[in-house]
Design a protein around this motif. Structure first.
Motif: not given
Length: 221
Positions: A13-14, A119-120, A116, A17-18, A10-11, A123
């Motif tokens: 993927c975020e 990632q969604k 994104s 994307a950033n 999760r970390q 998640l």
């Protein structure tokens, strides 16, 4: 599969994307602003590499069937990280003409949107997996409580049976003592009967002898 791996995933993927958004923004900057943005991206890449190493260690510590699935996902993240590194190299080189820059911006925006969305999706999948894991934990806890109640009931029954057995043992011990006392009494009675029998026999014999002597003296006169 693994809560630890899911947290690292999760970390990452975020963060990915950033970083993609920052790379896209860096292509439109110049001078110190561009250097600052690139510096931020490089720091993020180091953090992303650290997360991948943690995911790799965690995946290799799991069972073979789970490890194979996680390592396959990890290869995708490593490929994604390499693409980000290549994009940073292009930005740093500065050999991008205006048309290529526009194309890169458009591509970067598309990649950012795709990242994104991915990632969604990841998640949502992770959340669903965590919910299922939570349900399994609740079921396991309920089963454990039912088993505990059954164990307490069995222990109570065993305690009652133990008390009954101890009471029966004490009763049998008392009966055994009474039997022992009765045996001693019967033995004493038997001894007395034998002694009385010998006494009576001696008396009868003495009487017979006396009668015989009396008869003898009378007949002899």
């Amino acid at each position: 599969m693994s809560n630890v791996f899911d947290g690292y995933e999760r970390q990452y993927c975020e963060l990915s994307a950033n970083l993609t958004k920052k790379c896209t923004a860096a292509t439109a900057l110049n001078g110190e602003q561009k250097k600052q943005k690139v510096s931020e991206v490089k720091a993020g890449l180091d953090e992303a590499e650290a997360l991948i190493r943690k995911m790799d260690l965690e995946a290799r510590s799991l069972q073979p069937n789970i490890r194979a699935v996680l390592l396959a996902k990890l290869r995708e993240y490593k490929s994604d990280l390499n693409n980000l590194k290549n994009e940073v190299k292009k930005i740093v080189s500065g050999n991008i003409n205006p048309s290529a820059r526009d194309e890169l911006l458009e591509s970067g925006m598309a990649d950012a949107l795709t990242a994104s969305a991915d990632q969604k999706t990841r998640l949502m999948t992770s959340t669903d997996r965590l919910n299922k894991t939570s349900d399994r934990v609740k079921d396991s806890r309920r089963t454990m409580l039912e088993t505990e109640e059954l164990g307490v009931s069995i222990l109570h029954d065993l305690h009652s049976q133990r008390q009954s057995l101890l009471h029966a043992h004490n009763t049998l011990h008392g009966v055994d003592d009474n039997i022992g006392k009765s045996k001693k009494i019967l033995t004493n009675i038997s001894r007395r009967m034998n002694r009385n029998k010998w006494i009576i026999s001696s008396i009868v014999l003495a009487l017979v002898v006396a009668i015989a002597l009396i008869l003898y003296f009378k007949l002899s006169k």
